[in-house]
Structures are given as structure tokens and as C-alpha cells.
Design a protein around this motif. Structure first.
Motif, mmCIF file in Angstrom:
data_model
loop_
_atom_site.group_PDB
_atom_site.id
_atom_site.type_symbol
_atom_site.label_atom_id
_atom_site.label_comp_id
_atom_site.label_asym_id
_atom_site.label_seq_id
_atom_site.Cartn_x
_atom_site.Cartn_y
_atom_site.Cartn_z
ATOM 1 N N ARG A 111 0.717 -1.112 -0.096
ATOM 2 C CA ARG A 111 -0.301 -0.268 -0.050
ATOM 3 C C ARG A 111 0.743 1.412 -0.128
ATOM 4 O O ARG A 111 0.684 1.798 -0.665
ATOM 5 N N VAL A 112 2.125 1.089 0.461
ATOM 6 C CA VAL A 112 2.760 2.195 0.901
ATOM 7 C C VAL A 112 3.790 2.781 -0.046
ATOM 8 O O VAL A 112 3.021 3.838 -1.362
ATOM 9 N N VAL A 113 4.112 1.714 -0.924
ATOM 10 C CA VAL A 113 5.347 1.867 -2.302
ATOM 11 C C VAL A 113 4.019 2.029 -3.627
ATOM 12 O O VAL A 113 4.605 3.375 -4.343
ATOM 13 N N ALA A 114 3.024 1.750 -2.955
ATOM 14 C CA ALA A 114 2.331 1.254 -4.659
ATOM 15 C C ALA A 114 1.353 3.051 -4.497
ATOM 16 O O ALA A 114 0.976 3.297 -5.248
ATOM 17 N N THR A 115 1.267 3.872 -3.069
ATOM 18 C CA THR A 115 0.266 4.832 -3.231
ATOM 19 C C THR A 115 1.417 6.281 -3.314
ATOM 20 O O THR A 115 1.127 6.828 -4.351
ATOM 21 N N PHE A 149 -3.846 -0.353 -17.741
ATOM 22 C CA PHE A 149 -3.362 -1.909 -18.684
ATOM 23 C C PHE A 149 -2.813 -2.480 -18.051
ATOM 24 O O PHE A 149 -2.973 -3.451 -18.678
ATOM 25 N N THR A 150 -1.288 -1.500 -17.473
ATOM 26 C CA THR A 150 0.084 -2.092 -17.428
ATOM 27 C C THR A 150 -0.066 -2.802 -15.864
ATOM 28 O O THR A 150 0.232 -4.310 -15.913
ATOM 29 N N ALA A 151 -0.945 -2.108 -15.785
ATOM 30 C CA ALA A 151 -0.562 -2.496 -13.857
ATOM 31 C C ALA A 151 -2.026 -4.189 -13.796
ATOM 32 O O ALA A 151 -1.743 -5.294 -12.722
ATOM 33 N N MET A 169 -3.442 -3.208 -7.551
ATOM 34 C CA MET A 169 -5.170 -2.801 -6.913
ATOM 35 C C MET A 169 -4.746 -1.378 -7.004
ATOM 36 O O MET A 169 -5.485 -0.075 -7.312
ATOM 37 N N ILE A 170 -4.786 -0.774 -5.626
ATOM 38 C CA ILE A 170 -3.719 -0.177 -5.040
ATOM 39 C C ILE A 170 -2.989 1.286 -6.185
ATOM 40 O O ILE A 170 -3.776 2.335 -5.977
#
Length: 475
Positions: A111-115, A149-151, A169-170
Motif C-alpha cells: 500500500r505504501v509503495v503503490a501509493t 492496462f499495464t498494472a 490494485m492500489i
């Protein structure tokens, strides 16, 4: 209408048109039905907690984490520092707090890295879109399509999905919200900073509580699962062979004695066959956990997946062994008597190795007698193969050419066996030999784990090296 008193209860019956009686059941009051429903619900809920106290502990930890996060709304200085974005801390606790340390660490880091990554890219895309003038809507739309699309496609890659599915997803959610927010860049940066701060606070509280307050380590659970699977295989192997060669009179006398416990031991291999998904999931989550107990940082958790796969190959042999027990064509007693000793010896030596592997995993120490046990199992395999070769098979001859059975010098009569009588036991023999070879593969997998994890040497005196004298397995 008639009445009947039975066991202290009054029962009423009435006559109906077809000359039969119908029992009258008194209707309970609504309050009584509600009371019984609540009583059943309380008993069921209590049993869930009593069977697995870890669930109660997890609920208490979640409540404590949410209570601490809510302090941001009650303390004015903290609320002024993060503003209305303090709600993101509460949302973070709700979605990332899991029942074990590995799963909580995995979601927190994702969550932290994706945010941070999605927020940075979203700010950059928003700035480029504002500089493009009238093409702003097209730049934002194309960037959202490209990154989404990539994620999303990355979530179909098995190795990526196992560790970073939640992060992908995040990333999609955060990037879409930031890139199409419609704020000025400076205001967008301030908002992003506040949200990252609140998310970091929420994840920090989750990590501190899940690590320091009654931690549940998924790595330890995986370690115990593989260890118990080895014991289940040993019990199933001994039980199948003993049940197959058990005499009919003994089987009849002991049919009702410990039947449930014996059945559970015989069917223990089924738990091993059904543990693949659990082992893989635990191994992926254990990689996120910090060092704890006897498990250091970067512990080779994936090796447990290989050990589990080797054990499942043994379990498939045991499944076929259990099928042999239910053959409609049963081998005669004299055929079973010919193979009983050799088969029992091989199953005993094989189960000893499985139990020794369980002890190795339990104590995280190398075994000083494993070489001897493997040597003993290979010797039992050769003995069983020799027993199979010495079976007196009766040839198909015309009646006038049939020769009576020979007798040795002591007068003991050699009983000839037909091929169809030997086949059921020969199937059992071949499965035991194959299972011994697969157990040796399991030993090699555990030895590899001992080397990677640096297991300590057993304190007992080492046995002499007999690897050079070990007979090789042959099918």
C-alpha cells in the motif's frame, strides 16, 4: 382427543377424518423463540473462539489499532497537521490489518509503495496535461488507459501476482484519483503529502501491534505444517501396510476398537495432498516477515514448497496403497504370509525416516542417524526385491503333465502360487519400493533446506559414513 404422559412430558393427540391420530405440538411464544435463537448464536460464537483463540486475539488487535488511529480526530494538533485526510489512516487499518505478521507486512508495504509511486506519476501526468493546453483531456485519458492496462496485466503474471497483487490494485486506484483530480499542482502536492503521511501512520500502527502484541508468524505455521505432514505420512504408511497384512480373525475382533482413530491415521495422507495451496500461500507471506525465533532474515521459505511437493509424491503412493486394501480380488493368506515380513520391514524403515525428518524440522538440527536409516531402508528394498524373485509361481500345464509340489530335505512342502494370486501383493510391493525412492527424494530436499538455513549439527555422536556402502535403489 387423547393424552399420553411420557418421560415427564404431556403429549396430546387428536383424531382426524381418516381414522388416524395427529400429534399436537404446542406453539412457542415469540419471546421464547428469540431467546432460543440468541442462545444458539451465543453458543456457536463461543465455540468458534474456543476452537481457535487466535481469532479472538486478532479481533482485539484490530480494535486496538482502530482506537489508536481515532486519536487523530480527538487530538487537535494531530488533526490540524493532516486535516480531513486522517480518514485515510482509518481506511488503511481496516484494509491492511491481517491475522498474521506476514500478510500484514505484505499489504502495508504494497500500500505504501503503490501509493507513493502512483501519486508521483499522477502528479507528473497532471502537470504534463495542464501544459498541453486543449489536449489535456486526451493526455489524461491516454495515461489512465496505459497505466491501468499495464498494472492490470501485471496481475496475471503468477510471480508478480503472488507478492504484489494488492499493490497493483492500489496503484490503479490512486493513479486514477490523482491524475483526474482537477486540482492545481501545488494543491495536489499538499494533498498527496497529507495522504501519504496518514497512510504511513496507519501502516506503522498496524505493524507495531501485529509484531509486538501476540504475534502470529506465518513462517512458524508453515514450518509446523510441513513437520506434521511428515508425521501423517509415517502414520498412514504404517497403518496401510499393517491393515493389509492383518489377519481376518484379528480384524474381526478389533473392528470396533479405536476405529475412528485408526481411520484418521490411515487417511492422514489426504491432508498432505490437500496442503499444496496452503503451503504456497504461507511461503509467499513468510518472505515478508522479519527475522524471528530460529528463522533469520532471508530464510529459504521457498524450499518448504519443494519439500511439500516431494511429500505429496509420497502421498500419491500411499493413496494407491489404500486402494490396494479395497481390492475385490484379495490375495490368499499364504501369499500374504510370504511377503508380510519383508513389506513390514520396509514400511517400518521408511516411516522411521519420515519421523526423523519431522524431528529435524522440529529441532532445526541435522540428524546424526539419517544416513543409517537410509541405508536400512535401501537394504529393506533389496530384501523385498529378492523376496519377490523367489516367489514359487505355478506354471500352466495340462493335467496329465502336472507335477506335484516338491519337498525339501526336511520334508517341508513348497506351496506353488498362481500368477493371479500374486498380482495383488506384487502391486503393493512395487508401490512400497517406489515410495521408498520418493522418500529418499524428500530426504534430499530436507538436506538442502538444512544447508540453506544452516541447521546446527546434532549434539549426539555422529554415525560412521556409510554412503559408499549404500545399495542403490532399483525399481
Amino acid at each position: 382427543m387423547s393424552s399420553k404422559v411420557e418421560a415427564g412430558k404431556l403429549e396430546w393427540k387428536i383424531s382426524v377424518d381418516n381414522e388416524t391420530t395427529k400429534r399436537l405440538v404446542p406453539k412457542s411464544e415469540p419471546s421464547e423463540r428469540i431467546f432460543l435463537w440468541l442462545k444458539g448464536l451465543i453458543i456457536k460464537t463461543w465455540r468458534i473462539g474456543a476452537d481457535d483463540p487466535a481469532k479472538v486475539v486478532h479481533c482485539l488487535k484490530v480494535g486496538l489499532a482502530l482506537s489508536l488511529v481515532c486519536i487523530f480526530y480527538y487530538m487537535r494538533p494531530l488533526y490540524d497537521g493532516v486535516g480531513g485526510n486522517a480518514m485515510w489512516a482509518i481506511m488503511t487499518v481496516v484494509v491492511v490489518f491481517e491475522s498474521n505478521v506476514g500478510a500484514t507486512f505484505s499489504k502495508c508495504v504494497n500500500r505504501v509503495v503503490a501509493t507513493i509511486l502512483a501519486g508521483s506519476l499522477g502528479i507528473a501526468v497532471h502537470w504534463v496535461a495542464t501544459q498541453s493546453g486543449k489536449a489535456e483531456i486526451f493526455v489524461i485519458g491516454f495515461s489512465v488507459f496505459l497505466f491501468a492496462f499495464t498494472a492490470t496485466y501485471s496481475r496475471f503474471v503468477p510471480s508478480f501476482k503472488a507478492r504484489f497483487d494488492y499493490g497493483a490494485m492500489i496503484f490503479i486506484l490512486t493513479f486514477s484519483l490523482v491524475s483526474v483530480g482537477g486540482y492545481r499542482v501545488d494543491k495536489l502536492v499538499d494533498m498527496a503529502q497529507q495522504r501519504v503521511t496518514t497512510i504511513a501512520i496507519g501502516t506503522s500502527i498496524c505493524i507495531i501491534i501485529t509484531v509486538f502484541l501476540c504475534p502470529i508468524w506465518v513462517g512458524s505455521q508453515l514450518h509446523c505444517l510441513v513437520q506434521h505432514n511428515s508425521i501423517k505420512l509415517a502414520d498412514s504408511l504404517d497403518g496401510c501396510v499393517a491393515e493389509y497384512f492383518k489377519k481376518k480373525d484379528v480384524l474381526t475382533n478389533e473392528n470396533n476398537n479405536n476405529e475412528g482413530e485408526a481411520t484418521m491415521k490411515l487417511q492422514g495422507f489426504k491432508y498432505v495432498l490437500n496442503s499444496k495451496g496452503t503451503e504456497e500461500s504461507m511461503a509467499n507471506l513468510a518472505r515478508w516477515e522479519p527475522a524471528h525465533g530460529s528463522f533469520n532474515f532471508r530464510y529459504p521459505w521457498q524450499q518448504y514448497v519443494k519439500i511439500g511437493a516431494a511429500m505429496r509424491r509420497c502421498a500419491y503412493c500411499l493413496e494407491n496403497l489404500s486402494i490396494c486394501m479395497n481390492y475385490e480380488t484379495e490375495a490368499p493368506d499364504q501369499v500374504k504370509k510370504h511377503f508380510r515380513e519383508a513389506c513390514t520391514k520396509l514400511s517400518s524403515s521408511s516411516s522411521k525416516i519420515l519421523r526423523e525428518l519431522a524431528d529435524m524440522l522440529k529441532n532445526t538440527r541435522r540428524s546424526s542417524k539419517m544416513d543409517f536409516l537410509v541405508f536400512d531402508m535401501n537394504s529393506a528394498v533389496q530384501e523385498l526385491q529378492e523376496t519377490l524373485k523367489t516367489v514359487p509361481i505355478k506354471a500352466n500345464r495340462p493335467k496329465e503333465e502336472e507335477v506335484p509340489s516338491d519337498e525339501d530335505n526336511n520334508g517341508d512342502k513348497t506351496i506353488l502360487m498362481s500368477l493371479h494370486e500374486v498380482l495383488p501383493v506384487a502391486t503393493l510391493v512395487s508401490l512400497l519400493i517406489e515410495n521408498a525412492a520418493r522418500i529418499q527424494t524428500t530426504v534430499e530436499a530436507v538436506d538442502e533446506l538444512a544447508n540453506l538455513a544452516d541447521f546446527k549439527q546434532d549434539s549426539k555422536k555422529k554415525t560412521e559414513d556409510i554412503n559408499t556402502n549404500q545399495p542403490t535403489l532399483s525399481s
